[in-house]
Motif scaffolding. Structure first.
Motif, PDB file in Angstrom:
ATOM      1  N   UNK A 222       3.095  -2.323   0.049  1.00  0.00           N
ATOM      2  CA  UNK A 222       3.477  -2.589  -1.336  1.00  0.00           C
ATOM      3  C   UNK A 222       4.572  -3.635  -1.411  1.00  0.00           C
ATOM      4  N   UNK A 223       4.250  -4.779  -2.052  1.00  0.00           N
ATOM      5  CA  UNK A 223       5.253  -5.800  -2.367  1.00  0.00           C
ATOM      6  C   UNK A 223       5.296  -6.041  -3.876  1.00  0.00           C
ATOM      7  N   UNK A 224       4.651  -5.124  -4.643  1.00  0.00           N
ATOM      8  CA  UNK A 224       4.626  -5.241  -6.098  1.00  0.00           C
ATOM      9  C   UNK A 224       5.802  -4.517  -6.710  1.00  0.00           C
ATOM     10  N   UNK A 225       5.537  -3.319  -7.259  1.00  0.00           N
ATOM     11  CA  UNK A 225       6.594  -2.479  -7.815  1.00  0.00           C
ATOM     12  C   UNK A 225       6.435  -1.073  -7.239  1.00  0.00           C
ATOM     13  N   UNK A 226       7.550  -0.447  -6.911  1.00  0.00           N
ATOM     14  CA  UNK A 226       7.513   0.845  -6.254  1.00  0.00           C
ATOM     15  C   UNK A 226       6.720   1.880  -7.009  1.00  0.00           C
ATOM     16  N   UNK A 227       6.926   1.948  -8.320  1.00  0.00           N
ATOM     17  CA  UNK A 227       6.345   3.026  -9.119  1.00  0.00           C
ATOM     18  C   UNK A 227       4.841   2.901  -9.337  1.00  0.00           C
ATOM     19  N   UNK A 228       4.230   1.819  -8.858  1.00  0.00           N
ATOM     20  CA  UNK A 228       2.774   1.720  -8.906  1.00  0.00           C
ATOM     21  C   UNK A 228       2.159   2.790  -8.000  1.00  0.00           C
ATOM     22  N   UNK A 229       2.859   3.128  -6.920  1.00  0.00           N
ATOM     23  CA  UNK A 229       2.421   4.197  -6.016  1.00  0.00           C
ATOM     24  C   UNK A 229       3.288   5.424  -6.271  1.00  0.00           C
ATOM     25  N   UNK A 230       2.652   6.550  -6.585  1.00  0.00           N
ATOM     26  CA  UNK A 230       3.391   7.790  -6.806  1.00  0.00           C
ATOM     27  C   UNK A 230       4.160   8.155  -5.526  1.00  0.00           C
ATOM     28  N   UNK A 231       5.457   8.380  -5.667  1.00  0.00           N
ATOM     29  CA  UNK A 231       6.329   8.567  -4.516  1.00  0.00           C
ATOM     30  C   UNK A 231       5.961   9.810  -3.694  1.00  0.00           C
ATOM     31  N   UNK A 232       5.770  10.935  -4.365  1.00  0.00           N
ATOM     32  CA  UNK A 232       5.438  12.175  -3.663  1.00  0.00           C
ATOM     33  C   UNK A 232       4.082  12.067  -2.977  1.00  0.00           C
ATOM     34  N   UNK A 233       3.116  11.484  -3.679  1.00  0.00           N
ATOM     35  CA  UNK A 233       1.777  11.350  -3.110  1.00  0.00           C
ATOM     36  C   UNK A 233       1.797  10.467  -1.864  1.00  0.00           C
ATOM     37  N   UNK A 234       2.589   9.413  -1.897  1.00  0.00           N
ATOM     38  CA  UNK A 234       2.716   8.531  -0.733  1.00  0.00           C
ATOM     39  C   UNK A 234       3.325   9.284   0.446  1.00  0.00           C
ATOM     40  N   UNK A 235       4.401   9.993   0.175  1.00  0.00           N
ATOM     41  CA  UNK A 235       5.091  10.729   1.241  1.00  0.00           C
ATOM     42  C   UNK A 235       4.161  11.748   1.897  1.00  0.00           C
ATOM     43  N   UNK A 236       3.453  12.528   1.090  1.00  0.00           N
ATOM     44  CA  UNK A 236       2.576  13.568   1.632  1.00  0.00           C
ATOM     45  C   UNK A 236       1.378  12.967   2.368  1.00  0.00           C
ATOM     46  N   UNK A 237       0.847  11.864   1.848  1.00  0.00           N
ATOM     47  CA  UNK A 237      -0.286  11.220   2.511  1.00  0.00           C
ATOM     48  C   UNK A 237       0.101  10.738   3.904  1.00  0.00           C
ATOM     49  N   UNK A 238       1.340  10.263   4.040  1.00  0.00           N
ATOM     50  CA  UNK A 238       1.818   9.799   5.345  1.00  0.00           C
ATOM     51  C   UNK A 238       2.183  10.969   6.245  1.00  0.00           C
ATOM     52  N   UNK A 239       2.908  11.923   5.707  1.00  0.00           N
ATOM     53  CA  UNK A 239       3.369  13.061   6.506  1.00  0.00           C
ATOM     54  C   UNK A 239       2.196  13.880   7.042  1.00  0.00           C
ATOM     55  N   UNK A 240       1.187  14.077   6.189  1.00  0.00           N
ATOM     56  CA  UNK A 240       0.041  14.891   6.575  1.00  0.00           C
ATOM     57  C   UNK A 240      -1.081  14.068   7.211  1.00  0.00           C
ATOM     58  N   UNK A 241      -0.794  12.781   7.478  1.00  0.00           N
ATOM     59  CA  UNK A 241      -1.730  11.877   8.164  1.00  0.00           C
ATOM     60  C   UNK A 241      -3.057  11.745   7.429  1.00  0.00           C
ATOM     61  N   UNK A 242      -2.992  11.779   6.084  1.00  0.00           N
ATOM     62  CA  UNK A 242      -4.216  11.552   5.311  1.00  0.00           C
ATOM     63  C   UNK A 242      -4.598  10.073   5.334  1.00  0.00           C
ATOM     64  N   UNK A 243      -3.606   9.222   5.535  1.00  0.00           N
ATOM     65  CA  UNK A 243      -3.840   7.810   5.821  1.00  0.00           C
ATOM     66  C   UNK A 243      -3.066   7.481   7.098  1.00  0.00           C
TER      67      UNK A 243
END
Length: 318
Positions: A222-243
């Motif tokens: 992301x080089x746009x705006x932070x809030x385009x990606x939901x913060x919690x959803x991003x964190x969980x997707x990374x932590x739980x290795x969904x992406x």
């Protein structure tokens, strides 16, 4: 008949280099007010005589205090924190700046290569990959998105570009296609690059449902705006290795105090993850960037002709 000079008010402090560049580029054509005191009370007082405002700190109270205001020029691209509906109501022009779009796009591709080649990830899997034959989704096709697309041309990847408006047919080919449907991109993309502005339509655009549609091997940056990606959803997707991984330069308000410095959220410990590149909000910075060139060009154009470039659509928010 001698032309009356317009009055230009600076709304906040600029560093010495930028201030000198702006003043030298505009002093022959504007009466410039650069306050010694940038307190709200003083700026509101000075705004009464302004024809043009330069800066981001524009409140509804200020707009009600500027009877002569014709134009607001921002020194950056994002305008999501400005009172757009009131500007439209008052028929005030708003223009932004794209001086650094080339450098943001260049940085985006640098982050993409860092992800592909595992240059900065902390995880155990360090086998470099290639962009050749991969699918890259580009979300947004403004100046940054177009430049990213151009840069990616020689890498041999397939691009799918998310764009709200009509596809530019002349720009489509076997390696580049366009879609209005985000869900068409997400299941296919190996890499997703967010270059979107923040508007009512893009806030939270990438959330839990969207991450669920992505490949487990997908990476997002992301080089746009932070809030385009939901913060919690991003964190969980990374932590739980969904992406697989992420590279984020456009952070959320509680993460960034100033460029080049990332502060961490007490709620989401991104810094503890091994599959993210934490870039300190620096994509727009470049030593040789033509910073503020189009601001000066636009303000001179407006003063001499009444015309402008980089007009923000107040309805769309970009």
């Amino acid at each position: 008949m001698e032309r009356t000079m317009l009055t230009l008010l600076f709304l906040h402090q600029f560093n010495d280099t930028d201030k000198r560049k702006l003043v030298n580029g505009l002093k022959d054509i504007y009466t410039i007010i650069f306050p010694d005191d940038f307190s709200e009370e003083n700026v509101l007082h000075l705004a009464r005589s302004a024809d043009v405002l330069l800066g981001m700190k524009v409140s509804e109270k200020m707009l009600d205090n500027c009877p002569n205001l014709k134009l607001i020029q921002t020194p950056s691209a994002g305008v999501d924190k400005l009172p757009l509906s009131l500007l439209k109501q008052k028929d005030i022009l708003l223009c932004n700046s794209h001086s650094n779009s080339y450098y943001v796009a260049e940085y985006a591709v640098s982050l993409l290569l860092a992800l592909t080649k595992k240059i900065a990830l902390q995880g155990t899997e360090q086998v470099p990959e290639t962009l050749k034959g991969k699918v890259v989704g580009i979300l947004g096709y403004g100046k940054i998105g177009k430049q990213v697309s151009e840069f990616l041309g020689p890498f041999g990847c397939t691009q799918i570009i998310f764009k709200h408006h009509q596809h530019p047919e002349r720009e489509q080919n076997s390696e580049r296609s366009f879609t209005h449907d985000l869900q068409e991109i997400l299941p296919q993309a190996d890499y997703i690059i967010v270059t979107l502005p923040l508007t009512s339509a893009t806030r939270g655009l990438i959330g839990e449902r969207e991450f669920a549609l992505m490949k487990k091997s997908a990476c997002i940056l992301n080089v746009g705006r932070g809030q385009v990606i939901d913060q919690e959803a991003l964190y969980l997707a990374l932590k739980e290795k969904r992406i697989k991984a992420a590279a984020i330069d456009a952070w959320y308000d509680d993460f960034v105090k100033e460029a080049n410095t990332v502060t961490y959220s007490a709620k989401y410990h991104f810094e503890e993850l091994d599959n993210i590149i934490l870039s300190p909000y620096r994509a727009a910075l470049a030593e040789v960037a033509p910073h503020l060139d189009d601001v000066i060009k636009n303000l001179r154009l407006f003063a001499t002709t009444g015309k402008v470039i980089n007009v923000v659509d107040l309805e769309q928010g970009y």
